[in-house]
Design a protein around this motif. Sequence first.
Motif, mmCIF file in Angstrom:
data_model
loop_
_atom_site.group_PDB
_atom_site.id
_atom_site.type_symbol
_atom_site.label_atom_id
_atom_site.label_comp_id
_atom_site.label_asym_id
_atom_site.label_seq_id
_atom_site.Cartn_x
_atom_site.Cartn_y
_atom_site.Cartn_z
ATOM 1 N N GLN A 1 0.844 -1.194 0.000
ATOM 2 C CA GLN A 1 0.000 0.000 0.000
ATOM 3 C C GLN A 1 0.878 1.242 0.000
ATOM 4 O OE1 GLN A 1 -2.334 -1.681 3.556
ATOM 5 N NE2 GLN A 1 -3.765 -0.168 2.726
ATOM 6 N N GLY A 2 0.339 2.310 -0.527
ATOM 7 C CA GLY A 2 1.043 3.581 -0.511
ATOM 8 C C GLY A 2 0.046 4.722 -0.605
ATOM 9 N N ALA A 3 0.388 5.843 0.008
ATOM 10 C CA ALA A 3 -0.529 6.985 0.076
ATOM 11 C C ALA A 3 -0.310 7.946 -1.078
ATOM 12 C CB ALA A 3 -0.357 7.725 1.403
ATOM 13 N N VAL A 4 -1.402 8.482 -1.592
ATOM 14 C CA VAL A 4 -1.381 9.602 -2.534
ATOM 15 C C VAL A 4 -1.702 10.836 -1.704
ATOM 16 C CG1 VAL A 4 -2.410 10.617 -4.596
ATOM 17 C CG2 VAL A 4 -2.146 8.140 -4.420
ATOM 18 N N TYR A 5 -0.718 11.700 -1.545
ATOM 19 C CA TYR A 5 -0.883 12.777 -0.578
ATOM 20 C C TYR A 5 -0.230 14.065 -1.048
ATOM 21 C CZ TYR A 5 4.016 12.020 0.799
ATOM 22 O OH TYR A 5 5.380 11.914 0.795
ATOM 23 N N GLY B 1 -9.638 9.448 1.821
ATOM 24 C CA GLY B 1 -9.267 10.660 2.520
ATOM 25 C C GLY B 1 -7.976 10.442 3.294
ATOM 26 N N LEU B 2 -7.344 11.526 3.679
ATOM 27 C CA LEU B 2 -6.071 11.458 4.409
ATOM 28 C C LEU B 2 -6.032 12.573 5.437
ATOM 29 C CD1 LEU B 2 -2.514 10.853 3.033
ATOM 30 C CD2 LEU B 2 -2.953 12.951 4.314
ATOM 31 N N ILE B 3 -5.517 12.248 6.622
ATOM 32 C CA ILE B 3 -5.376 13.227 7.693
ATOM 33 C C ILE B 3 -3.901 13.410 8.010
ATOM 34 C CG2 ILE B 3 -5.855 13.752 10.115
ATOM 35 C CD1 ILE B 3 -8.455 12.144 9.820
ATOM 36 N N GLN B 4 -3.459 14.645 7.940
ATOM 37 C CA GLN B 4 -2.101 14.998 8.357
ATOM 38 C C GLN B 4 -2.208 15.622 9.746
ATOM 39 O OE1 GLN B 4 0.270 17.263 5.494
ATOM 40 N NE2 GLN B 4 1.144 18.423 7.214
ATOM 41 N N LEU B 5 -1.686 14.928 10.741
ATOM 42 C CA LEU B 5 -1.880 15.326 12.131
ATOM 43 C C LEU B 5 -0.817 16.314 12.605
ATOM 44 C CD1 LEU B 5 -2.725 11.794 13.532
ATOM 45 C CD2 LEU B 5 -4.317 13.695 13.323
ATOM 46 N N THR B 6 -1.205 17.198 13.505
ATOM 47 C CA THR B 6 -0.260 18.095 14.170
ATOM 48 C C THR B 6 0.008 17.508 15.550
ATOM 49 O OG1 THR B 6 -2.099 19.444 14.973
ATOM 50 C CG2 THR B 6 -1.060 20.111 12.920
ATOM 51 N N LYS C 1 -10.464 4.563 8.985
ATOM 52 C CA LYS C 1 -11.124 4.892 7.725
ATOM 53 C C LYS C 1 -10.206 5.611 6.749
ATOM 54 C CE LYS C 1 -15.742 5.566 9.768
ATOM 55 N NZ LYS C 1 -16.822 6.575 9.989
ATOM 56 N N THR C 2 -9.289 6.426 7.254
ATOM 57 C CA THR C 2 -8.460 7.272 6.398
ATOM 58 C C THR C 2 -6.990 6.934 6.586
ATOM 59 O OG1 THR C 2 -8.062 9.006 8.029
ATOM 60 C CG2 THR C 2 -10.108 9.151 6.788
ATOM 61 N N VAL C 3 -6.166 7.390 5.643
ATOM 62 C CA VAL C 3 -4.724 7.355 5.849
ATOM 63 C C VAL C 3 -4.381 8.403 6.907
ATOM 64 C CG1 VAL C 3 -2.461 7.649 4.772
ATOM 65 C CG2 VAL C 3 -4.372 6.707 3.436
ATOM 66 N N LEU C 4 -3.454 8.059 7.811
ATOM 67 C CA LEU C 4 -2.961 9.006 8.808
ATOM 68 C C LEU C 4 -1.484 9.263 8.566
ATOM 69 C CD1 LEU C 4 -4.592 7.706 12.129
ATOM 70 C CD2 LEU C 4 -5.403 9.525 10.617
ATOM 71 N N CYS C 5 -1.091 10.535 8.623
ATOM 72 C CA CYS C 5 0.306 10.908 8.390
ATOM 73 C C CYS C 5 0.779 11.850 9.488
ATOM 74 C CB CYS C 5 0.469 11.628 7.046
ATOM 75 S SG CYS C 5 0.247 10.585 5.618
ATOM 76 N N ALA C 6 2.027 11.691 9.873
ATOM 77 C CA ALA C 6 2.750 12.637 10.731
ATOM 78 C C ALA C 6 4.225 12.424 10.418
ATOM 79 C CB ALA C 6 2.417 12.426 12.199
ATOM 80 N N LEU D 1 5.647 5.036 14.894
ATOM 81 C CA LEU D 1 4.198 5.182 14.765
ATOM 82 C C LEU D 1 3.548 5.420 16.127
ATOM 83 C CD1 LEU D 1 1.609 5.018 13.025
ATOM 84 C CD2 LEU D 1 1.637 2.537 13.403
ATOM 85 N N LEU D 2 3.947 4.642 17.124
ATOM 86 C CA LEU D 2 3.344 4.775 18.446
ATOM 87 C C LEU D 2 3.718 6.084 19.124
ATOM 88 C CD1 LEU D 2 3.775 1.135 19.791
ATOM 89 C CD2 LEU D 2 1.674 2.215 18.980
ATOM 90 N N SER D 3 4.847 6.694 18.694
ATOM 91 C CA SER D 3 5.261 7.953 19.303
ATOM 92 C C SER D 3 4.290 9.091 18.988
ATOM 93 C CB SER D 3 6.676 8.329 18.843
ATOM 94 O OG SER D 3 6.678 8.712 17.474
ATOM 95 N N TRP D 4 3.605 9.003 17.853
ATOM 96 C CA TRP D 4 2.629 10.046 17.518
ATOM 97 C C TRP D 4 1.200 9.525 17.446
ATOM 98 C CZ3 TRP D 4 -0.123 9.404 12.956
ATOM 99 C CH2 TRP D 4 0.453 8.589 11.958
ATOM 100 N N LEU D 5 1.051 8.186 17.438
ATOM 101 C CA LEU D 5 -0.288 7.607 17.387
ATOM 102 C C LEU D 5 -0.352 6.419 18.349
ATOM 103 C CD1 LEU D 5 -3.033 7.901 15.808
ATOM 104 C CD2 LEU D 5 -2.219 6.031 14.357
ATOM 105 N N PRO D 6 -0.378 6.667 19.645
ATOM 106 C CA PRO D 6 -0.453 5.549 20.596
ATOM 107 C C PRO D 6 -1.700 4.693 20.389
ATOM 108 C CG PRO D 6 -0.838 7.675 21.694
ATOM 109 C CD PRO D 6 -0.330 7.972 20.317
#
Length: 663
Positions: free
Chosen positions: A300-304, A349-354, A497-502, A541-546
């Motif tokens: 898998q790969g994200a289009v972002y 959809g994709l979410i870029q988290l702060t 549901k969505t791709v998550l990015c940080a 991954l767990l450092s920003w998305l526990p």
Amino acid sequence: MTGPYPPAIETADIVWSNEGQPSSRRFGDIYYSADSGIEESRYVFLAQNNVRDRLLSSGKTHFCIAETGFGTGLNFLCAWDLWLKTQAQAASSLPSLDFISVERWPLTRCDLTRALAHWPELSTLSQQLIEQYPPAIEGCHRLVFEQGRVTLTLFFGDATSCFAESVFVADAWFLDGFAPAKNPHMWEARLIDEVRRHSRNGSTFSTFTCAGNVKRALQHCGFTVSKVPGFGRKRQMLAGSLCLPAQTSFSATTSSKRIAIIGAGLAGSITALTLRERGHQVLVFEQHAGVTYEGSGNKQGAVYLKPAIKHQASNEFWLHCYNFATRFYQRVSNQWGLGESERIWHRSGLIQLTCNEKETARLARQQAQSTYPEDILEYVTNAEALSALAGIPLSMSGLFFPGAGWVKPRHLCQRIANLAPDETLFNSRIASVSLNPTTSRWSLIDEGGHSHTDFDALVFANAYAIKDLKPFSALPLGQVRGQTSLLPGRKKAQSLKTVLCADSYLCPQDTDEYCFGATFDRDIDTAKFNPQDSIRNLQKLLSWLPEASELMDTSQITDANGHAAFRCSTPDHLPLVGAWHPHPGDPRALQHGLNRSSVEPNQYASMYLNIGHGSKGLTSIPLASTIIADMIDNRPLPISTRLLTLVAPQRPSCAPDRKPRQE
């Protein structure tokens, strides 16, 4: 400054009549006649340019119509409808139809839908246009229909400026801005000069107006101009053609070519698909035993898109790549009619988290300096609203990209190879390339000593391996190793549901597995999968998305599967896309392939590069492949010359003495 900040562009201010007819509040003029808009378009533009007969008798492989005011798209739909009806009656295949148009104040998708509902006889075509209609952002948008045989290159912006940065030659012109008395800017001499620059000997035009200043401007540029009966209650209109001295005319015809592509990963596969759709004979050479060995082998790969704080040229390039890519993947998915388990594109959809104060401050600065339409991105500061979009609890703010999603790169490349199984040669590493100066045809010799000859063009899509060939050994390319990891989802857990990015990314489940990563390692010389890197991926991954520990069975991390490969990087993080000048030191190399006009023959080389996409290949490769296909075909280009210069293979930022940087 009034209106939105770039990249957004101000949309049309529409006034609707009781009969549902749209008119412009800004110019006080109608977009079309409510009673006879289709008939008016067919008479004024299609008939006066003799489009049907020219499609049947041109002897060319493509026919290009250009227009000075897109409006509701009615003229484009009528031209497309005529092309379809003529093709159904023709004894042989018609030329492909390229339609170029520009609009300074584009309609919103909602207004476009409402306007075109007035013409139910065009509903099938209207729906396809509405589905692909681009967001209201400045620049060039390429829309593709009929498996590539009908294209719409739609510029949002000032007509004169857009045409000045565009590459195309029109066979016919639809001069269709609002009336000269109400919108004089659309009829200025500078714009007529651009019409002339993008015309060849014999190019025709028509327009509903018969204003004297328009007639004189066209005559000054070399067009013969005649007054002909107008449509309906309009007594007269103008029509004519460009008459150039014989020695300066040229006809930009193309034919089916034999093309070699080196590399069967994403860049090579998508380039091959694009060229085959256009009727070319394509042979792909792949050094490995399959298409899944390098970066294109990820599950898998994200289009972002990662917007810059302040909108600039490089960000504009990535924005147009992103929009084109999402349309491309949706189009081929629809075209192939794949079932749910076989789908290669998921518009999740994709979410870029702060995830920290620094990112939150960066987001605030970006929001203050750039404006994006909501169908590109939304600033979501409410964690509860963001959680609803993601499908899992989140405790931070972020950017939501509703049109983004994820792709199955491995399945995509394999499916493209399976469409033409005899046209990909595996275990075939190219050792040398030569050009026959007499025939201008290319020959390739692989490491087994086998010769492959008689190619009209070469496309190198083999990433870092291109440096093994002598003409490209000095390219300042780098390799960055990346590894993605796979873990099974927990039973009865909530589903993402969505791709998550940080600092890294996590894709929604596919066949009960989550794909996440990826590592960035420059000083490792092997792409062998390393279980320790999966542990690193999980820790990051767990450092920003526990919350990820609630989604996946993290106890299996030491036995996790995944994929490792090298990304090919460039010093300025932009790909190398376009024609390769035969003499790299020549100062003309940067502009090679960009300077095309009606008085010059095709100046493109027959050697092209599609490499250096780094970690963003899923986003940039579809547009890059179309750029190369259009160059080979001598067709209108899908991007401005200003942005093409950014990715030209021999640009100063990628000179041999430059060194690639860490991404």
